[in-house]
Design an enzyme around this catalytic site. Structure first.
Site, PDB file in Angstrom:
ATOM      1  CG  ASN A  23      91.472 -16.291 -39.267  1.00  0.00           C
ATOM      2  OD1 ASN A  23      92.354 -16.387 -38.415  1.00  0.00           O
ATOM      3  ND2 ASN A  23      91.498 -16.949 -40.404  1.00  0.00           N
ATOM      4  NE  ARG A  92     100.153 -12.790 -43.207  1.00  0.00           N
ATOM      5  CZ  ARG A  92     101.021 -12.214 -44.022  1.00  0.00           C
ATOM      6  NH1 ARG A  92     102.301 -12.389 -43.842  1.00  0.00           N
ATOM      7  NH2 ARG A  92     100.601 -11.447 -45.008  1.00  0.00           N
ATOM      8  CB  CYS A 116     101.202 -20.869 -40.397  1.00  0.00           C
ATOM      9  SG  CYS A 116     100.407 -21.664 -39.025  1.00  0.00           S
ATOM     10  CB  ILE A 123     103.507  -7.509 -45.499  1.00  0.00           C
ATOM     11  CG1 ILE A 123     104.930  -6.943 -45.379  1.00  0.00           C
ATOM     12  CG2 ILE A 123     103.343  -8.707 -44.600  1.00  0.00           C
ATOM     13  CD1 ILE A 123     105.186  -6.321 -44.010  1.00  0.00           C
ATOM     14  CG  ASP A 305      92.725 -20.849 -43.072  1.00  0.00           C
ATOM     15  OD1 ASP A 305      93.855 -20.897 -43.580  1.00  0.00           O
ATOM     16  OD2 ASP A 305      92.309 -19.854 -42.425  1.00  0.00           O
ATOM     17  CB  ILE A 327      95.031 -19.094 -51.109  1.00  0.00           C
ATOM     18  CG1 ILE A 327      93.604 -19.229 -51.660  1.00  0.00           C
ATOM     19  CG2 ILE A 327      95.181 -17.796 -50.303  1.00  0.00           C
ATOM     20  CD1 ILE A 327      93.134 -18.098 -52.558  1.00  0.00           C
ATOM     21  NE  ARG A 398      99.475 -19.512 -34.655  1.00  0.00           N
ATOM     22  CZ  ARG A 398      99.442 -19.347 -35.965  1.00  0.00           C
ATOM     23  NH1 ARG A 398     100.118 -20.133 -36.745  1.00  0.00           N
ATOM     24  NH2 ARG A 398      98.747 -18.384 -36.508  1.00  0.00           N
TER      25      ARG A 398
HETATM   26  C1  UD1 Z   1      94.129 -14.606 -43.547  1.00  0.00           C
HETATM   27  C2  UD1 Z   1      93.843 -15.591 -42.463  1.00  0.00           C
HETATM   28  C3  UD1 Z   1      94.338 -16.979 -42.846  1.00  0.00           C
HETATM   29  C4  UD1 Z   1      93.774 -17.381 -44.196  1.00  0.00           C
HETATM   30  C5  UD1 Z   1      93.995 -16.299 -45.232  1.00  0.00           C
HETATM   31  C6  UD1 Z   1      93.312 -16.579 -46.559  1.00  0.00           C
HETATM   32  C7  UD1 Z   1      93.890 -14.292 -40.399  1.00  0.00           C
HETATM   33  C8  UD1 Z   1      94.592 -13.992 -39.117  1.00  0.00           C
HETATM   34  N1  UD1 Z   1      94.503 -15.162 -41.226  1.00  0.00           N
HETATM   35  O1  UD1 Z   1      95.548 -14.553 -43.696  1.00  0.00           O
HETATM   36  O2  UD1 Z   1      93.932 -17.902 -41.847  1.00  0.00           O
HETATM   37  O3  UD1 Z   1      94.411 -18.556 -44.628  1.00  0.00           O
HETATM   38  O4  UD1 Z   1      93.503 -15.038 -44.753  1.00  0.00           O
HETATM   39  O5  UD1 Z   1      91.947 -16.739 -46.369  1.00  0.00           O
HETATM   40  O6  UD1 Z   1      92.807 -13.810 -40.659  1.00  0.00           O
HETATM   41  N2  UD1 Z   1      99.666 -11.675 -50.157  1.00  0.00           N
HETATM   42  C9  UD1 Z   1     100.619 -10.952 -50.842  1.00  0.00           C
HETATM   43  N3  UD1 Z   1     100.945  -9.714 -50.372  1.00  0.00           N
HETATM   44  C10 UD1 Z   1     100.358  -9.181 -49.255  1.00  0.00           C
HETATM   45  C11 UD1 Z   1      99.379  -9.932 -48.577  1.00  0.00           C
HETATM   46  C12 UD1 Z   1      99.058 -11.190 -49.053  1.00  0.00           C
HETATM   47  O7  UD1 Z   1     101.159 -11.412 -51.844  1.00  0.00           O
HETATM   48  O8  UD1 Z   1     100.706  -8.049 -48.887  1.00  0.00           O
HETATM   49  C13 UD1 Z   1      99.330 -13.034 -50.644  1.00  0.00           C
HETATM   50  C14 UD1 Z   1      99.709 -14.087 -49.604  1.00  0.00           C
HETATM   51  O9  UD1 Z   1     101.065 -14.450 -49.710  1.00  0.00           O
HETATM   52  C15 UD1 Z   1      98.788 -15.231 -49.974  1.00  0.00           C
HETATM   53  C16 UD1 Z   1      97.517 -14.497 -50.417  1.00  0.00           C
HETATM   54  O10 UD1 Z   1      97.935 -13.172 -50.751  1.00  0.00           O
HETATM   55  O11 UD1 Z   1      99.312 -15.940 -51.047  1.00  0.00           O
HETATM   56  C17 UD1 Z   1      96.428 -14.473 -49.371  1.00  0.00           C
HETATM   57  O12 UD1 Z   1      96.847 -13.752 -48.246  1.00  0.00           O
HETATM   58  P1  UD1 Z   1      95.874 -12.931 -47.299  1.00  0.00           P
HETATM   59  O13 UD1 Z   1      94.494 -12.944 -47.854  1.00  0.00           O
HETATM   60  O14 UD1 Z   1      96.502 -11.618 -47.006  1.00  0.00           O
HETATM   61  O15 UD1 Z   1      95.892 -13.827 -45.995  1.00  0.00           O
HETATM   62  P2  UD1 Z   1      96.207 -13.371 -44.526  1.00  0.00           P
HETATM   63  O16 UD1 Z   1      95.514 -12.097 -44.213  1.00  0.00           O
HETATM   64  O17 UD1 Z   1      97.663 -13.480 -44.274  1.00  0.00           O
END
Ligand code: UD1
Length: 417
Positions: A23, A92, A116, A123, A305, A327, A398
């Site tokens: 990450n 992602r 995953c 997003i 994670d 989360i 991965r």
């Molecule tokens: C990153 C990590 C992942 C880890 C996660 C939380 C990478 C490549 N992946 O994922 O391994 O599990 O942080 O520590 O670094 N959300 C929204 N809208 C958005 C973005 C996120 O609702 O636009 C929500 C997601 O659905 C989730 C939560 O916010 O419920 C956390 O997501 P986020 O912190 O963005 O995780 P990732 O960046 O996807």
């Protein structure tokens, strides 16, 4: 090879070196696009998500090659065309190329990012923040089209500290016109790693490690050398592997400062932890001690994670353990497989499980359906009596360079890629 065989029931013993962080590496690789020159990224993990990112970078014109233990990326010539569809689906983190591409080219076309299957993973936060900087989005045939006539610094407040959205804002902001203030930024150490790399390239970023970042836009960046920090999630996987099997291991170069919540939990589960210059030494009790509740949180709380591997270890607890996932939804997919191994787990709510610890579990064929859940099944296989076969291991690769080699270093009887 898509399957792993484990003859379990052997406590882990020995030492293992911890690979570079997935990450941290992925956003740094996306950021090499902004540098516009050559970067050398040391300790970059050789995992399939990194290989996919390399394909994406090559697709848009970067020259990328492995040199010794590092990755050389020359982004002096980037042709700002569409990111190849094959490489972008299924990962992602291709999403963080969005901020980098908009920063470098003013536009980006992407497949809807994969990753995953652990929840809806919207997003909206990424899009909302980038819109404030002048990016416009359209959706066409499942693809996301982003464009900005001019990228401007902005004052942005994230309603939730999303890791990916924080990274995208930083990536877009370093080349934007004017300063960006980002409030509510994620505190995960991978954000600080990205900022350190960008600062090495000449970017102006203040407030690193806090929830308020000030990014001074518009500076010309050059390439830089950077060393990817050790992977706290991989280290945590081996930590809970040790706790689950009742072993004693040294996690060489483990980033203990970033692992405090995981180490605390391991201690509550009866582990003795000793931190030295070599790394983190863990000595587990014969059977993990029951703990009241494990709750996942954003950093510095217990990481989502590591929830699945902690769950696997807790299956042998000497009492009940409650786990609450705050989360991601749909992150208990591993429960069904663990039950087939003899674990006693009740799903109380979609986000809460209650584990009634059992003395031992048994090896059966199980299937990985996502990255960390897959690693948890390997941990369960190490704990189980008899033979476990884990299929669907492409998910595990991965994020883990060679999980079998690493566990073999710790004395496990495990074969597979
Ligand atoms: C990153 C990590 C992942 C880890 C996660 C939380 C990478 C490549 N992946 O994922 O391994 O599990 O942080 O520590 O670094 N959300 C929204 N809208 C958005 C973005 C996120 O609702 O636009 C929500 C997601 O659905 C989730 C939560 O916010 O419920 C956390 O997501 P986020 O912190 O963005 O995780 P990732 O960046 O996807």
């Amino acid at each position: 090879m898509d399957s792993i065989q484990i003859q379990g029931g052997v406590p882990l013993q020995g030492k293992v070196r911890i690979q570079g962080s997935k990450n941290a590496a992925l956003p740094v690789l996306a950021a090499t696009l902004l540098a516009g020159g050559s970067s050398f990224i040391r300790n970059c993990p050789r995992i399939t998500d990194v290989f996919a990112m390399i394909s994406l970078l090559k697709n848009i014109g970067c020259r990328v090659s492995w040199q010794g233990e590092g990755l050389y990326v020359d982004a002096s010539r980037v042709d700002c065309r569409e990111i190849g569809t094959e490489a972008a689906t299924g990962m992602r983190s291709s999403l963080c190329l969005l901020g980098a591409l908009v920063g470098r080219c003013g536009s980006a076309v992407m497949e809807h990012p994969g990753g995953c299957v652990i929840g809806k993973r919207p997003i909206d936060l990424h899009l909302g923040a980038l819109r404030q900087m002048g990016v416009e989005f359209r959706e066409e045939e499942g693809r996301l089209l982003a464009s900005a006539d001019r990228l401007n610094g902005a004052e942005i407040r994230l309603p939730f500290p999303s890791v990916g959205a924080t990274e995208n804002v930083i990536l877009a902001a370093v080349l934007a016109r004017g300063d960006t203030v980002l409030e509510g930024a994620a505190l995960e150490p991978e954000i600080a790693a990205l900022c350190r790399y960008l600062k090495g390239c000449g970017a102006g970023i203040e407030g690193i490690g806090t929830g308020r970042l000030l990014i001074r836009g518009g500076r010309e960046l050059s390439g830089a050398e950077f060393t990817v920090p050790a992977d706290r999630i991989v280290a945590g996987t081996y930590l809970f592997g040790c706790i689950g099997t009742g072993g004693s291991v040294l996690l060489e170069d483990a980033p203990w400062e970033e692992m405090k919540s995981a180490l605390e939990l391991a201690e509550h589960m009866g582990g003795k932890i000793c931190i030295s210059r070599e790394g983190v030494y863990v000595q587990a009790p014969d059977r993990p001690r029951a703990v009241e509740c494990i709750r996942t949180e954003t950093y510095p709380g217990f990481p989502t994670d590591l929830q699945s591997v902690a769950l696997a270890a807790a299956v042998r607890a000497d009492g009940d353990v409650m786990i609450r996932e705050t989360i991601f939804e749909n992150r208990f997919r591993v429960v069904e497989e663990l039950r087939r191994m003899g674990a006693r787990i009740e799903v109380r709510e979609p986000d809460t499980v209650l584990i009634h610890g059992v003395d031992s579990i048994r090896g059966v064929p199980v299937e990985a359906r996502e990255l960390r859940g897959g690693a948890a099944l390997v941990v369960a296989g190490l704990m189980a009596r008899g033979e476990t076969t884990v299929t669907g291991c492409r998910y595990i690769y991965r994020g883990y360079e060679n999980i079998c080699r690493d566990f073999r270093e710790l004395g496990a009887r495990i074969t597979g890629a």
